[in-house]
Design an enzyme around this catalytic site. Structure first.
Site, PDB file in Angstrom:
ATOM      1  CB  SER A   1      49.387  45.260  14.952  1.00  0.00           C
ATOM      2  OG  SER A   1      48.880  44.380  15.942  1.00  0.00           O
TER       3      SER A   1
ATOM      4  CE1 TYR B   1      54.388  43.354  15.971  1.00  0.00           C
ATOM      5  CE2 TYR B   1      52.380  43.714  17.228  1.00  0.00           C
ATOM      6  CZ  TYR B   1      53.013  43.312  16.064  1.00  0.00           C
ATOM      7  OH  TYR B   1      52.263  42.877  14.990  1.00  0.00           O
TER       8      TYR B   1
ATOM      9  CE  LYS C   1      53.517  45.862  13.465  1.00  0.00           C
ATOM     10  NZ  LYS C   1      53.900  45.856  12.031  1.00  0.00           N
TER      11      LYS C   1
END
Length: 254
Positions: free
Chosen positions: A146, A161, A165
């Site tokens: 991401s 998160y 990533k």
């Protein structure tokens, strides 16, 4: 004909994790249109995706497995080898996100995100890489990262998160270097804000805050990720490994 051979996947078997909806579903259909037999691995099944592919004239089936559970992944990969004979491509897509500040999020929530997004991709890549090496397949592994692995999103807070990533990007580079001698290419894909069922649950005030930060002033679509995946999966990317391809509408360039 030249472009079809360069970017085509006829005769290839491709795994898509988390292919029951959203990006995974759209990319699975794209891989099938390029000629690949597609196997979707998900926790809850992906009958709708399989139906979409088959109705369009493609080949697909689905298996149920939790990517965080090594024994389930190993069993699913063994079944794919039994049914399809080989694995040429892995689109390592399954993932989750929890929008919570560090002081509000529990350690269990942190672990659930890291376990799915990073450890799950590691487990899948290792299981598939083992098969590719044993069978002498010069395959392609595409790990879903991401833009959050490169920048810190605002105004939402999602440290777990972002960290997961960033880990995926470096995991991909590490595997690329480790397996280059086997002819296995490992890359990561880093989308920006994409309109999916996951993003549909995001409060509108967050989306309103994102738009001024996006040079294109819109979210991307899952379909706009297909070309990058097809490139990385196909012979066209024969000299591309250890790379992170960012598809974010220009977000990370400002």
């Amino acid at each position: 004909m030249y472009l079809e051979e360069l970017f085509g996947l006829k005769g290839k078997t491709a795994i898509v994790t988390g292919g029951g909806r959203g990006i995974g579903q759209v990319v699975a259909c794209g891989l099938a249109k390029a000629g690949a037999e597609v196997v979707i691995i998900s926790r809850s099944g992906a009958e709708e995706t399989v139906k979409l592919i088959q109705e369009a004239g493609g080949q697909a089936y689905d298996l149920r497995a939790d990517v965080t559970k090594e024994e389930e992944v190993d069993a699913a990969v063994a079944e794919i080898v039994k049914r399809s004979g080989k694995i040429d491509v892995l689109f390592n897509n399954a993932g989750i996100c929890i929008h919570k500040g560090t002081l509000e999020a529990s350690i269990e929530e942190w672990r659930s995100v890291i376990d799915c997004n990073l450890t799950g991709e590691y487990i899948m890549a290792r299981a598939v890489g083992r098969v590719m090496i044993e069978k002498g397949i010069k395959g392609s592994i595409i790990n879903m990262a991401s833009m959050s692995g490169t920048i810190v999103n605002i105004p939402q807070w999602q440290a777990s998160y972002n960290a997961s990533k960033a880990g995926v990007i470096h995991l991909s580079r590490s595997l690329a270097a480790e397996w280059i001698g086997y002819g296995i290419r490992v890359n990561s894909l880093s989308p920006g804000y994409i309109a999916t069922p996951m993003s549909a649950d995001v409060p509108q005030e967050l989306k309103d805050a994102w738009e001024p930060l996006m040079p294109m002033h819109r979210m991307g679509t899952p379909e706009e990720l297909i070309p990058a995946v097809l490139y990385l999966a196909s012979p066209a990317a024969g000299y591309t490994t250890g790379t992170d391809i960012i598809v974010d509408g220009g977000y990370t360039c400002i």
